[in-house]
Design a protein around this motif. Structure first.
Motif, PDB file in Angstrom:
ATOM      1  N   ARG A   9      28.928  34.837  35.482  1.00  0.00           N
ATOM      2  CA  ARG A   9      29.388  33.459  35.535  1.00  0.00           C
ATOM      3  C   ARG A   9      30.735  33.337  34.813  1.00  0.00           C
ATOM      4  NH1 ARG A   9      25.716  29.967  37.405  1.00  0.00           N
ATOM      5  NH2 ARG A   9      26.777  28.154  36.489  1.00  0.00           N
ATOM      6  N   ALA A  10      31.518  32.381  35.239  1.00  0.00           N
ATOM      7  CA  ALA A  10      32.828  32.147  34.654  1.00  0.00           C
ATOM      8  C   ALA A  10      32.783  30.887  33.803  1.00  0.00           C
ATOM      9  CB  ALA A  10      33.879  31.994  35.749  1.00  0.00           C
ATOM     10  N   PRO A  11      33.581  30.805  32.739  1.00  0.00           N
ATOM     11  CA  PRO A  11      33.587  29.592  31.913  1.00  0.00           C
ATOM     12  C   PRO A  11      34.066  28.385  32.710  1.00  0.00           C
ATOM     13  CG  PRO A  11      35.396  31.045  31.326  1.00  0.00           C
ATOM     14  CD  PRO A  11      34.526  31.821  32.252  1.00  0.00           C
ATOM     15  N   GLY A  12      33.701  27.191  32.239  1.00  0.00           N
ATOM     16  CA  GLY A  12      34.061  25.974  32.945  1.00  0.00           C
ATOM     17  C   GLY A  12      35.544  25.729  33.033  1.00  0.00           C
ATOM     18  N   THR A  13      36.335  26.395  32.207  1.00  0.00           N
ATOM     19  CA  THR A  13      37.787  26.234  32.277  1.00  0.00           C
ATOM     20  C   THR A  13      38.361  26.804  33.569  1.00  0.00           C
ATOM     21  OG1 THR A  13      37.892  28.265  30.944  1.00  0.00           O
ATOM     22  CG2 THR A  13      38.202  26.167  29.785  1.00  0.00           C
ATOM     23  N   LEU A  14      37.643  27.727  34.191  1.00  0.00           N
ATOM     24  CA  LEU A  14      38.092  28.319  35.452  1.00  0.00           C
ATOM     25  C   LEU A  14      37.274  27.707  36.584  1.00  0.00           C
ATOM     26  CD1 LEU A  14      38.466  32.077  34.413  1.00  0.00           C
ATOM     27  CD2 LEU A  14      40.176  30.245  34.352  1.00  0.00           C
ATOM     28  N   ASP A  15      37.690  26.539  37.003  1.00  0.00           N
ATOM     29  CA  ASP A  15      36.951  25.807  38.032  1.00  0.00           C
ATOM     30  C   ASP A  15      37.506  26.024  39.428  1.00  0.00           C
ATOM     31  OD1 ASP A  15      39.330  24.517  37.735  1.00  0.00           O
ATOM     32  OD2 ASP A  15      38.488  22.552  37.239  1.00  0.00           O
ATOM     33  N   GLY A  16      38.470  26.941  39.578  1.00  0.00           N
ATOM     34  CA  GLY A  16      39.029  27.225  40.889  1.00  0.00           C
ATOM     35  C   GLY A  16      40.196  26.348  41.283  1.00  0.00           C
ATOM     36  N   SER A  17      40.601  25.406  40.433  1.00  0.00           N
ATOM     37  CA  SER A  17      41.693  24.508  40.780  1.00  0.00           C
ATOM     38  C   SER A  17      43.064  25.160  40.639  1.00  0.00           C
ATOM     39  CB  SER A  17      41.636  23.246  39.908  1.00  0.00           C
ATOM     40  OG  SER A  17      41.725  23.581  38.529  1.00  0.00           O
ATOM     41  N   MET A  18      43.188  26.179  39.804  1.00  0.00           N
ATOM     42  CA  MET A  18      44.469  26.855  39.609  1.00  0.00           C
ATOM     43  C   MET A  18      44.646  27.954  40.640  1.00  0.00           C
ATOM     44  SD  MET A  18      46.003  28.661  36.172  1.00  0.00           S
ATOM     45  CE  MET A  18      46.557  27.115  35.458  1.00  0.00           C
ATOM     46  N   LEU A  19      45.878  28.119  41.110  1.00  0.00           N
ATOM     47  CA  LEU A  19      46.182  29.125  42.115  1.00  0.00           C
ATOM     48  C   LEU A  19      45.786  30.518  41.619  1.00  0.00           C
ATOM     49  CD1 LEU A  19      47.633  29.636  44.875  1.00  0.00           C
ATOM     50  CD2 LEU A  19      49.689  30.138  43.538  1.00  0.00           C
ATOM     51  N   GLY A  20      45.051  31.256  42.453  1.00  0.00           N
ATOM     52  CA  GLY A  20      44.650  32.613  42.102  1.00  0.00           C
ATOM     53  C   GLY A  20      43.447  32.708  41.200  1.00  0.00           C
ATOM     54  N   ASP A  21      42.790  31.582  40.914  1.00  0.00           N
ATOM     55  CA  ASP A  21      41.626  31.584  40.034  1.00  0.00           C
ATOM     56  C   ASP A  21      40.403  32.034  40.823  1.00  0.00           C
ATOM     57  OD1 ASP A  21      39.577  31.149  38.264  1.00  0.00           O
ATOM     58  OD2 ASP A  21      39.718  28.955  38.322  1.00  0.00           O
ATOM     59  N   VAL A  22      39.856  33.189  40.443  1.00  0.00           N
ATOM     60  CA  VAL A  22      38.644  33.710  41.083  1.00  0.00           C
ATOM     61  C   VAL A  22      37.518  33.865  40.066  1.00  0.00           C
ATOM     62  CG1 VAL A  22      39.804  34.859  43.002  1.00  0.00           C
ATOM     63  CG2 VAL A  22      39.552  36.054  40.815  1.00  0.00           C
ATOM     64  N   GLY A  23      37.644  33.184  38.926  1.00  0.00           N
ATOM     65  CA  GLY A  23      36.572  33.197  37.934  1.00  0.00           C
ATOM     66  C   GLY A  23      36.428  34.498  37.182  1.00  0.00           C
ATOM     67  N   PHE A  24      37.522  35.233  37.000  1.00  0.00           N
ATOM     68  CA  PHE A  24      37.440  36.500  36.257  1.00  0.00           C
ATOM     69  C   PHE A  24      37.901  36.273  34.827  1.00  0.00           C
ATOM     70  CE2 PHE A  24      39.076  40.566  34.728  1.00  0.00           C
ATOM     71  CZ  PHE A  24      38.000  41.398  34.991  1.00  0.00           C
ATOM     72  N   ASP A  25      36.962  36.139  33.932  1.00  0.00           N
ATOM     73  CA  ASP A  25      37.266  35.984  32.506  1.00  0.00           C
ATOM     74  C   ASP A  25      36.031  36.382  31.697  1.00  0.00           C
ATOM     75  OD1 ASP A  25      38.498  35.411  30.146  1.00  0.00           O
ATOM     76  OD2 ASP A  25      38.332  33.250  30.306  1.00  0.00           O
ATOM     77  N   PRO A  26      35.630  37.660  31.777  1.00  0.00           N
ATOM     78  CA  PRO A  26      34.398  38.081  31.100  1.00  0.00           C
ATOM     79  C   PRO A  26      34.454  37.948  29.582  1.00  0.00           C
ATOM     80  CG  PRO A  26      35.619  39.981  31.910  1.00  0.00           C
ATOM     81  CD  PRO A  26      36.276  38.780  32.482  1.00  0.00           C
ATOM     82  N   PHE A  27      35.651  37.975  28.993  1.00  0.00           N
ATOM     83  CA  PHE A  27      35.771  37.866  27.539  1.00  0.00           C
ATOM     84  C   PHE A  27      36.076  36.444  27.077  1.00  0.00           C
ATOM     85  CE2 PHE A  27      36.934  42.310  28.494  1.00  0.00           C
ATOM     86  CZ  PHE A  27      35.974  42.957  27.731  1.00  0.00           C
TER      87      PHE A  27
END
Length: 274
Positions: A66-84
């Motif tokens: 799962r990706a944190p709520g800060t990465l909701d897909g609204s930013m260009l190129g956001d695919v929810g990759f932020d494991p740390f």
């Protein structure tokens, strides 16, 4: 990477506040019964990082995570990759410049800015690793040394290049950084990450006359972002391989595409086609 790890550690340290205790030695005054009881300590609530993970969403890049709520897909190129969880750490706790960041770009914009800048440098570095062996090196002279630029292994060439040549690169990079910071200060919260005012648009330097439609322009920005990410991974592999082999990447690839010496001399012991 150092930038992201440092912000994560400092942001975590700021969010944590150790409890304090007060001791009294010797005889002291008796407490006054009329004195009002001290108010209970107030807690500010969950940290921004905890709130972001509490509102996590499924990750496109890592379907099993799962990706944190800060990465909701609204930013260009956001695919929810932020494991740390780097995107969950606010920039404010450690960044005090630009008048305390009042009216400055958002936290995610700062991280995207860092991603693009590092990615662009990595793309230039990949080109620098490949071009000398593929197209040749710069000529030397008696002042710099005839072989000053002849080394095609970038790791070894760095210590062989004259100091003044490295100084030119440093001064040019300094100019770009000063210009970039000036644009950020001018744009404030309206700043678009990675915008150096180069390319299409009014009042921009557009030497190639680029004129894309809005849809095409968004696609080009996404392509640049993907190339940046690929280059950051690729340059690490090129650097590690150059350290291990002491050869340029072109020499290594070339050796793998030619006929081995033992085959050219004695032939292969199996029939053709097997």
């Amino acid at each position: 990477m150092k930038f992201a790890v440092f912000s994560l550690l400092v942001g975590s340290a700021v969010a944590f506040q150790a409890p304090t205790m007060t001791f009294s030695l010797g005889k002291g005054k008796k407490p006054n019964k009329k004195t009002k009881k001290e108010a209970a300590p107030k807690f500010s609530g969950a940290s921004p990082s905890a709130e972001a993970w509490a509102n996590s969403v499924p990750s496109t890049a890592l379907p099993f995570a799962r990706a944190p709520g800060t990465l909701d897909g609204s930013m260009l190129g956001d695919v929810g990759f932020d494991p740390f969880g780097f995107s969950t750490v606010p920039v404010g706790p450690w960044f005090t410049g630009f008048e305390g960041r009042n009216g400055s770009p958002s936290d995610l914009t700062w991280y995207r800015e860092a991603e693009l800048i590092h990615g662009r440098i990595a793309q230039l570095a990949v080109l620098g690793f490949i071009a000398p062996a593929l197209f040749g090196t710069l000529p030397g002279n008696e002042w710099t040394g005839v072989d000053a630029y002849s080394n095609t292994n970038p790791v070894e060439a760095f210590s062989q290049v004259p100091g003044l040549a490295l100084l030119q690169i440093f001064l040019f990079m300094t100019f770009l950084e000063i210009r970039r910071i000036g644009i950020i200060k001018e744009e404030g919260s309206n700043y678009v990450a990675g915008d150096l005012r180069i390319g299409q648009g009014e009042g921009r330097w557009n030497p190639f006359g680029l004129e894309y439609s809005p849809e095409q322009y968004e696609e080009k920005k996404l392509q640049e972002l993907k190339h940046c990410r690929l280059a950051m991974v690729g340059i690490f592999g090129l650097w590690a391989q150059a350290l291990a082999s002491d050869e340029s990447v072109v020499d290594q690839l070339g050796a793998g595409l030619v006929t081995p010496a033992y085959y050219a001399k004695a032939g292969y012991f199996l029939p053709e086609g097997i």
